[in-house]
Design a protein around this motif. Structure first.
Motif, short mmCIF file in Angstrom:
data_model
loop_
_atom_site.label_atom_id
_atom_site.label_comp_id
_atom_site.label_asym_id
_atom_site.label_seq_id
_atom_site.Cartn_x
_atom_site.Cartn_y
_atom_site.Cartn_z
N ALA A 2 81.61 46.12 60.99
CA ALA A 2 80.97 45.76 59.73
C ALA A 2 81.37 44.36 59.29
O ALA A 2 80.52 43.56 58.87
CB ALA A 2 81.32 46.78 58.65
N PHE A 3 82.65 44.04 59.41
CA PHE A 3 83.11 42.70 59.04
C PHE A 3 82.55 41.65 59.99
O PHE A 3 82.20 40.53 59.57
CB PHE A 3 84.63 42.67 59.01
N MET A 4 82.45 41.99 61.27
CA MET A 4 81.90 41.05 62.24
C MET A 4 80.41 40.81 61.99
O MET A 4 79.92 39.68 62.07
CB MET A 4 82.12 41.60 63.66
N VAL A 5 79.69 41.89 61.67
CA VAL A 5 78.26 41.76 61.38
C VAL A 5 78.03 40.92 60.14
O VAL A 5 77.15 40.06 60.10
CB VAL A 5 77.62 43.16 61.23
N ALA A 37 77.29 44.84 54.45
CA ALA A 37 77.44 43.86 55.53
C ALA A 37 76.11 43.46 56.12
O ALA A 37 75.91 42.31 56.54
CB ALA A 37 78.34 44.45 56.63
N ASN A 38 75.18 44.39 56.15
CA ASN A 38 73.86 44.13 56.72
C ASN A 38 72.92 43.43 55.73
O ASN A 38 72.18 42.52 56.11
CB ASN A 38 73.24 45.45 57.18
N LEU A 39 72.96 43.86 54.48
CA LEU A 39 71.98 43.37 53.50
C LEU A 39 72.42 42.14 52.71
O LEU A 39 71.59 41.32 52.33
CB LEU A 39 71.62 44.50 52.53
N ALA A 40 73.72 42.01 52.45
CA ALA A 40 74.19 40.89 51.63
C ALA A 40 73.89 39.53 52.27
O ALA A 40 73.41 38.62 51.59
CB ALA A 40 75.68 41.03 51.33
N PRO A 41 74.16 39.34 53.58
CA PRO A 41 73.81 38.04 54.18
C PRO A 41 72.31 37.76 54.14
O PRO A 41 71.90 36.62 53.96
CB PRO A 41 74.31 38.18 55.62
N ARG A 42 71.50 38.82 54.30
CA ARG A 42 70.05 38.62 54.23
C ARG A 42 69.63 38.23 52.82
O ARG A 42 68.74 37.40 52.64
CB ARG A 42 69.32 39.87 54.69
N ALA A 43 70.27 38.84 51.82
CA ALA A 43 69.98 38.47 50.44
C ALA A 43 70.33 37.00 50.20
O ALA A 43 69.59 36.27 49.51
CB ALA A 43 70.77 39.36 49.48
#
Length: 259
Positions: free
Chosen positions: A21-24, A225-231
């Protein structure tokens, strides 16, 4: 089944998922998956968005249904209720949300595959914990009256409401045939760029609370981890495309008033 849900195997998967999760989260700050507004042909072969979402989300619904149906604990009221909440989300995401999608956007098969694997692993963790790994006395019927369950369930449905309402706003930004981009407004979009993602993250925070479990926490962690960077990427995209019209709204990325 005993081998699959051996405590050592299960804990190992939990630890791996936490590390990943941290890596993603770090990786997605530099690589934006090419679907939706960020679609690009360089991600390879594609299918239509409707079919893509079904292919990506339906396996988790099916996996949870199987794990539930073959478990000796399948009739335990608290477990049934918590599994049902999980499946309500994924029934909507697998079989209702795709049919509501407008337009003819495409989704890369590689993203569908990655999403499918992620979803199946989470079904393994959540379903495995509820029906196979958790101590037999962990979730008695009285758990349904526990403040953790009640508060978590309220948070879960608040998040679902935000997610569904935000998706509705996004679907109705364009009129038929219009291909322009628009800034979503209303609802939680008053506070964040990605209100739909905030809603989904809130759901799984609620689920972590109502199950009071490490697998629930891992799912919420992975969602962020998946959605925050996309946001964050979407916020940058709107800033580039709309300039001051967007920046003067002073929105956060995904968590109101925080980030």
């Amino acid at each position: 089944m005993n081998v699959i849900f051996d405590p050592i195997v299960f804990r190992t998967v939990e630890c791996v998922m936490i590390a990943l999760a941290f890596m993603v989260f770090a990786g997605l700050r530099f690589i934006t998956p090419g679907y939706g507004i960020f679609y690009t042909p360089k991600w390879g072969p594609t299918v239509g968005n409707r079919l893509g979402w079904i292919m990506m989300e339906a396996p988790v619904f099916i996996c949870m249904a199987v794990l539930w149906s073959i478990s000796s604990r399948r009739a335990a009221p608290a477990l049934m209720t918590m599994a049902a909440l999980f499946m309500i989300h994924y029934f909507q995401r697998s079989f209702i949300f795709p049919l509501l999608i407008k337009g003819k956007s495409r989704m890369p098969l590689v993203i569908i595959l990655m999403g499918c694997v992620f979803n199946i692993v989470n079904a393994y963790l959540i379903g495995g914990w509820l029906f196979y790994v958790s101590p037999a006395d962990c979730y008695p019927t009285s758990w349904l009256a526990n403040p953790k369950f009640i508060i978590g369930t309220v948070i879960f449905f608040i998040g679902m409401g935000i997610n569904l309402h935000s998706d509705y706003i996004i679907r109705h930004l364009r009129k038929p045939g219009d291909r322009r981009h628009y800034i979503p407004k209303g609802g939680m979009f008053r506070y964040v760029t990605s209100a739909n993602y905030f809603g989904e993250f809130t759901e799984w925070v609620g689920y972590a609370v109502l199950t009071w479990s490490l697998p629930g926490v891992i799912f919420a962690l992975w969602t962020f981890a998946n959605l925050a960077p996309r946001a964050h990427s979407l916020h940058d995209r709107y800033t580039d495309e709309f300039g001051e019209e967007f920046t003067r709204l002073n929105r956060k990325y995904i968590i109101p008033f925080i980030w």
